[in-house]
Scaffold this motif. Structure first.
Motif, PDB file in Angstrom:
ATOM      1  N   HIS A  51     -16.341 -19.855  -5.756  1.00 25.10           N
ATOM      2  CA  HIS A  51     -16.283 -18.653  -6.391  1.00 25.10           C
ATOM      3  C   HIS A  51     -15.128 -18.205  -5.643  1.00 25.10           C
ATOM      4  O   HIS A  51     -15.268 -17.762  -4.461  1.00 25.10           O
ATOM      5  N   ILE A  52     -13.976 -18.031  -6.336  1.00 27.67           N
ATOM      6  CA  ILE A  52     -12.662 -17.571  -5.664  1.00 27.67           C
ATOM      7  C   ILE A  52     -12.190 -16.238  -6.299  1.00 27.67           C
ATOM      8  O   ILE A  52     -12.140 -16.029  -7.490  1.00 27.67           O
ATOM      9  N   HIS A  53     -12.209 -15.302  -5.502  1.00 29.63           N
ATOM     10  CA  HIS A  53     -11.469 -14.053  -5.774  1.00 29.63           C
ATOM     11  C   HIS A  53     -10.239 -14.025  -6.035  1.00 29.63           C
ATOM     12  O   HIS A  53      -9.258 -14.751  -5.525  1.00 29.63           O
ATOM     13  N   ARG A  54      -9.577 -13.253  -6.945  1.00 29.32           N
ATOM     14  CA  ARG A  54      -8.068 -13.344  -7.252  1.00 29.32           C
ATOM     15  C   ARG A  54      -7.184 -12.999  -5.954  1.00 29.32           C
ATOM     16  O   ARG A  54      -6.135 -13.507  -5.828  1.00 29.32           O
ATOM     17  N   ALA A  65      -6.989 -21.479  -9.189  1.00 30.85           N
ATOM     18  CA  ALA A  65      -7.300 -20.133  -9.348  1.00 30.85           C
ATOM     19  C   ALA A  65      -6.115 -19.202  -9.446  1.00 30.85           C
ATOM     20  O   ALA A  65      -5.968 -18.550 -10.107  1.00 30.85           O
ATOM     21  N   ALA A  66      -5.194 -19.473  -8.640  1.00 35.81           N
ATOM     22  CA  ALA A  66      -3.842 -18.881  -8.713  1.00 35.81           C
ATOM     23  C   ALA A  66      -3.324 -19.091 -10.013  1.00 35.81           C
ATOM     24  O   ALA A  66      -2.541 -18.312 -10.587  1.00 35.81           O
ATOM     25  N   ASP A 100     -18.032 -11.044 -12.166  1.00 36.31           N
ATOM     26  CA  ASP A 100     -16.880 -10.272 -11.894  1.00 36.31           C
ATOM     27  C   ASP A 100     -15.862 -10.845 -12.777  1.00 36.31           C
ATOM     28  O   ASP A 100     -14.820 -11.564 -12.098  1.00 36.31           O
ATOM     29  N   PRO A 101     -15.770 -11.074 -14.105  1.00 34.24           N
ATOM     30  CA  PRO A 101     -14.643 -11.838 -14.611  1.00 34.24           C
ATOM     31  C   PRO A 101     -13.247 -11.527 -14.707  1.00 34.24           C
ATOM     32  O   PRO A 101     -12.271 -12.415 -14.744  1.00 34.24           O
ATOM     33  N   ASP A 102     -13.084 -10.217 -14.282  1.00 36.86           N
ATOM     34  CA  ASP A 102     -11.592  -9.804 -13.908  1.00 36.86           C
ATOM     35  C   ASP A 102     -11.032 -10.218 -12.749  1.00 36.86           C
ATOM     36  O   ASP A 102      -9.966 -10.085 -12.729  1.00 36.86           O
ATOM     37  N   SER A 103     -11.972 -10.451 -11.441  1.00 28.60           N
ATOM     38  CA  SER A 103     -11.613 -10.781 -10.447  1.00 28.60           C
ATOM     39  C   SER A 103     -11.845 -12.032  -9.868  1.00 28.60           C
ATOM     40  O   SER A 103     -11.386 -12.109  -8.462  1.00 28.60           O
ATOM     41  N   LYS A 104     -12.724 -12.695 -10.014  1.00 27.51           N
ATOM     42  CA  LYS A 104     -13.190 -14.063  -9.874  1.00 27.51           C
ATOM     43  C   LYS A 104     -13.132 -15.109 -10.750  1.00 27.51           C
ATOM     44  O   LYS A 104     -13.378 -14.955 -11.929  1.00 27.51           O
ATOM     45  N   VAL A 105     -13.115 -16.382 -10.251  1.00 27.93           N
ATOM     46  CA  VAL A 105     -13.329 -17.441 -11.047  1.00 27.93           C
ATOM     47  C   VAL A 105     -14.426 -18.456 -10.250  1.00 27.93           C
ATOM     48  O   VAL A 105     -14.459 -18.413  -9.194  1.00 27.93           O
ATOM     49  N   VAL A 106     -14.771 -19.303 -11.198  1.00 26.35           N
ATOM     50  CA  VAL A 106     -15.711 -20.332 -10.671  1.00 26.35           C
ATOM     51  C   VAL A 106     -14.936 -21.864 -10.637  1.00 26.35           C
ATOM     52  O   VAL A 106     -14.701 -22.125 -11.991  1.00 26.35           O
ATOM     53  N   VAL A 107     -14.381 -22.437  -9.730  1.00 24.53           N
ATOM     54  CA  VAL A 107     -13.840 -23.713  -9.896  1.00 24.53           C
ATOM     55  C   VAL A 107     -14.942 -24.630  -9.483  1.00 24.53           C
ATOM     56  O   VAL A 107     -15.372 -24.596  -8.433  1.00 24.53           O
TER      57      VAL A 107
END
Length: 62
Positions: A30-33, A48-49, A14-21
């Motif tokens: 895995h952090i959601h927007r 992530a912010a 979900d590249p528009d709403s999540k990142v992997v740190v």
């Protein structure tokens, strides 16, 4: 021993709403927007912010 940096990339699922740190220890988060917080006590959530442009007032982004 050299300290590894934090790494952040868009989450392929979900590249528009999540990142992997990836933390220096190797742990992946895995952090959601909506969970990204520039004032969170954990660095990964603050990174992530920044990724999503959710930065504290007065902080200038390039």
């Amino acid at each position: 021993m050299e300290t590894q940096p934090y790494m952040i990339v868009a989450d392929p699922s979900d590249p528009d709403s999540k990142v992997v740190v990836t933390e220096p220890s190797g742990r992946e988060l895995h952090i959601h927007r909506e969970d990204a917080d520039p004032e969170h006590r954990f660095t990964a959530y603050r990174l992530a912010a920044g990724w999503f442009g959710n930065l504290p007032a007065g902080y200038e982004a390039d």
